[in-house]
Design an enzyme around this catalytic site. Structure first.
Site, short mmCIF file in Angstrom:
data_model
loop_
_atom_site.label_atom_id
_atom_site.label_comp_id
_atom_site.label_asym_id
_atom_site.label_seq_id
_atom_site.Cartn_x
_atom_site.Cartn_y
_atom_site.Cartn_z
N TYR A 61 0.86 -1.18 0.00
CA TYR A 61 0.00 0.00 0.00
C TYR A 61 0.90 1.23 0.00
CZ TYR A 61 -3.63 3.35 1.02
OH TYR A 61 -4.49 4.43 0.92
N GLN A 88 -10.69 0.41 1.03
CA GLN A 88 -11.10 -0.48 -0.07
C GLN A 88 -9.90 -1.16 -0.73
OE1 GLN A 88 -11.64 2.79 0.15
NE2 GLN A 88 -11.38 3.87 -1.81
N ASN A 110 -3.40 6.02 6.98
CA ASN A 110 -4.06 6.73 8.08
C ASN A 110 -4.72 5.74 9.04
OD1 ASN A 110 -6.45 5.88 6.84
ND2 ASN A 110 -6.78 7.84 5.82
N SER A 137 3.83 9.81 12.30
CA SER A 137 5.28 9.74 12.51
C SER A 137 5.68 10.16 13.92
CB SER A 137 5.99 10.62 11.48
OG SER A 137 7.37 10.38 11.49
N GLN A 177 9.86 15.78 11.70
CA GLN A 177 8.82 14.78 11.95
C GLN A 177 7.47 15.44 12.22
OE1 GLN A 177 9.56 11.48 11.38
NE2 GLN A 177 11.38 12.60 10.72
N HIS A 202 4.98 16.18 9.27
CA HIS A 202 4.24 15.10 8.63
C HIS A 202 2.74 15.26 8.80
CE1 HIS A 202 6.94 12.04 7.00
NE2 HIS A 202 7.78 12.32 7.97
N GLU A 249 8.88 5.24 16.83
CA GLU A 249 9.24 4.87 15.46
C GLU A 249 10.71 5.17 15.20
OE1 GLU A 249 7.67 6.03 10.95
OE2 GLU A 249 7.31 7.38 12.63
N HIS A 250 11.14 6.39 15.48
CA HIS A 250 12.52 6.82 15.25
C HIS A 250 13.17 7.24 16.57
CE1 HIS A 250 10.23 8.11 11.56
NE2 HIS A 250 11.18 7.40 10.98
N ASP A 274 14.94 8.03 5.58
CA ASP A 274 13.68 8.18 4.84
C ASP A 274 13.89 8.01 3.34
OD1 ASP A 274 12.09 8.57 7.02
OD2 ASP A 274 12.06 10.75 6.89
N GLU A 318 0.62 -37.76 28.97
CA GLU A 318 -0.41 -36.89 28.40
C GLU A 318 -1.61 -37.67 27.90
OE1 GLU A 318 1.32 -34.30 25.49
OE2 GLU A 318 2.48 -33.20 26.98
N HIS A 353 0.45 -41.91 20.07
CA HIS A 353 1.74 -41.27 19.87
C HIS A 353 2.87 -42.21 20.28
CE1 HIS A 353 -0.57 -37.63 19.35
NE2 HIS A 353 0.52 -36.89 19.18
#
Length: 421
Positions: free
Chosen positions: A124, A186, A209, A232, A254, A257, A319-320, A353, A407, A412
């Site tokens: 995406y 979608q 988003n 971010s 940052q 963003h 994140e950073h 980046d 068990e 087995h």
């Protein structure tokens, strides 16, 4: 805002700034379920509703891709190629040394692992009003390096139904097999379940988003995802040697963003805290995206020492992380939770980046405590291999039989004993 950090509980100011996807989940579910049932018809409906475009077809033709290349100047293509080469090199180093390994753990027993690329992946790539070619490179190249045979990309169309030629060019250069002009929830649903026009994929990667992130979390039963990725974030850990001009600049980078972006400085130096606070105000006054930066805001924490600073960073799990201290290695070793870490005065987030080669698709919102950033292992499955000979099974026979009987799994135990009867 400068605050004294007396305990990790004082970080509440950071946590309340983070965007929750809960409010977006109900809307995302409704759209996903519609696309799952009605396929292309639902995708067209929501593309018209949210993007203002009535599309006849989703997939780009070869002619459209070729035309996009013709619109990009040679210098820009060179920059893209250089960035692509660096990203490819870095991610190639992440690949396992071989497709499979086996080692003898005891006489007659060899254990190992087999690595297999996913059959398909969907990227995406954000778009619509802007163009983010760097994201296309960061998402598609690791999949191709890992050996994924089918990689498709979805990106939102512009108001005229086209995609920015720079986005198309980057997606094509990175090696995507299909490009669809579909965005939003979608797009996630279409890749997760497949439609008449959009291929179903095994894994969906890429930022978006709150609605896109909610959709990714919702479709996990149909397609795996990379990580939750939202607004971010940056945490800068600095001591008295830190350069306030550079620290402020990196925090603002940052903040520009999104109004929900998070910028934090953690330092034991009150003098640096005040200097950075003043510098942020000064640099913001002339920034191109001033209105967004002012709404995003920032927090500066003063700690007792750098150990406390690293502990606070781990609690935030951003994140950073940028480390600007005189002796960085102890701090680097102390930071456990981060999407990516930049060390030194000449290591701004912007380097990663765009061009250093490391990936910029990273977990946000505290998810760095449990998720890794984008890497080739996102696209590889590991399968254990057990090569056992008679001697090996004989050596562990009694253990297997005893535990199976404890068990209550008689069959087995018999499956082992029959080999020696």
């Amino acid at each position: 805002m400068i605050k004294k950090l007396s305990s990790l509980g004082s970080l509440e100011e950071v946590f309340k700034r983070r965007t929750s996807i809960e409010s977006a989940m109900e809307s995302a579910k409704r759209i996903v379920d519609d696309v799952k049932v009605n396929g292309d018809t639902a995708v067209r409906k929501y593309t018209k509703q949210f993007d203002g475009v009535d599309l006849d077809s989703f997939a780009l033709t070869e002619a459209e891709i070729d035309s996009a290349f013709e619109l990009i100047d040679y210098e820009t293509l060179e920059h893209l190629q250089h960035a692509l080469d660096n990203i490819e090199t870095f991610h190639s180093l992440q690949m396992p040394q071989s497709d499979m390994w086996l080692t003898e753990v005891s006489p007659g027993i060899r254990l190992g692992q087999k690595y297999t690329a996913l059959a398909s992946a969907g990227a995406y790539v954000p778009g619509g009003t802007g163009s983010y070619p760097s994201s296309a490179l960061m998402l598609i190249i690791p999949a191709k390096v890992a050996g994924v045979p089918e990689v498709v990309a979805c990106t939102p169309p512009r108001k005229d139904g086209t995609i920015h030629p720079l986005t198309i060019t980057a997606i094509a250069m990175a090696g995507a097999d299909e490009i669809y002009r579909v965005g939003g929830v979608q797009a996630i649903a279409a890749m997760a379940f497949g439609t008449e026009s959009v291929r179903k994929v095994d894994k969906i990667v890429g930022p978006g988003n709150a609605y896109v992130t909610a959709a990714k979390m919702y479709v996990r039963g149909a397609a795996e995802i990379d990580m939750p990725a939202g607004p971010s974030e940056i945490v800068v850990i600095a001591d008295e040697t830190g350069n306030p001009v550079l620290i402020a600049s990196d925090m603002i980078a940052q903040m520009e963003h999104d109004v929900n972006s998070l910028a934090v400085l953690i330092t034991p130096s009150e003098a640096l805290a005040k200097a950075v606070d003043s510098e942020i105000k000064l640099q913001t006054s002339s920034a191109l995206r001033k209105q967004i930066i002012e709404k995003a805001g920032y927090v500066i924490y003063v700690t007792d020492d750098l150990v406390a600073a690293a502990a606070a960073c781990n609690e935030i799990a951003p994140e950073h992380v940028e480390i600007m201290v005189a002796n960085p290695m102890p701090v680097l070793n102390g930071v456990r939770n981060a999407g990516t870490i930049y060390v030194g005065e000449y290591a701004p987030v912007a380097a990663g980046d765009y061009a250093s080669g490391a990936n910029h698709v990273l977990p946000t919102g505290g998810y760095a405590k449990t998720f890794s950033g984008m890497n080739v292992m996102q696209f590889l499955k590991t399968t254990s291999v057990q090569y056992i000979e008679k001697e090996g099974l004989e050596n562990i026979r009694d253990i297997i039989v005893a535990l199976a009987n404890i068990e209550g799994f008689d069959a087995h135990a018999k499956s082992v004993m029959k080999r020696f009867s």
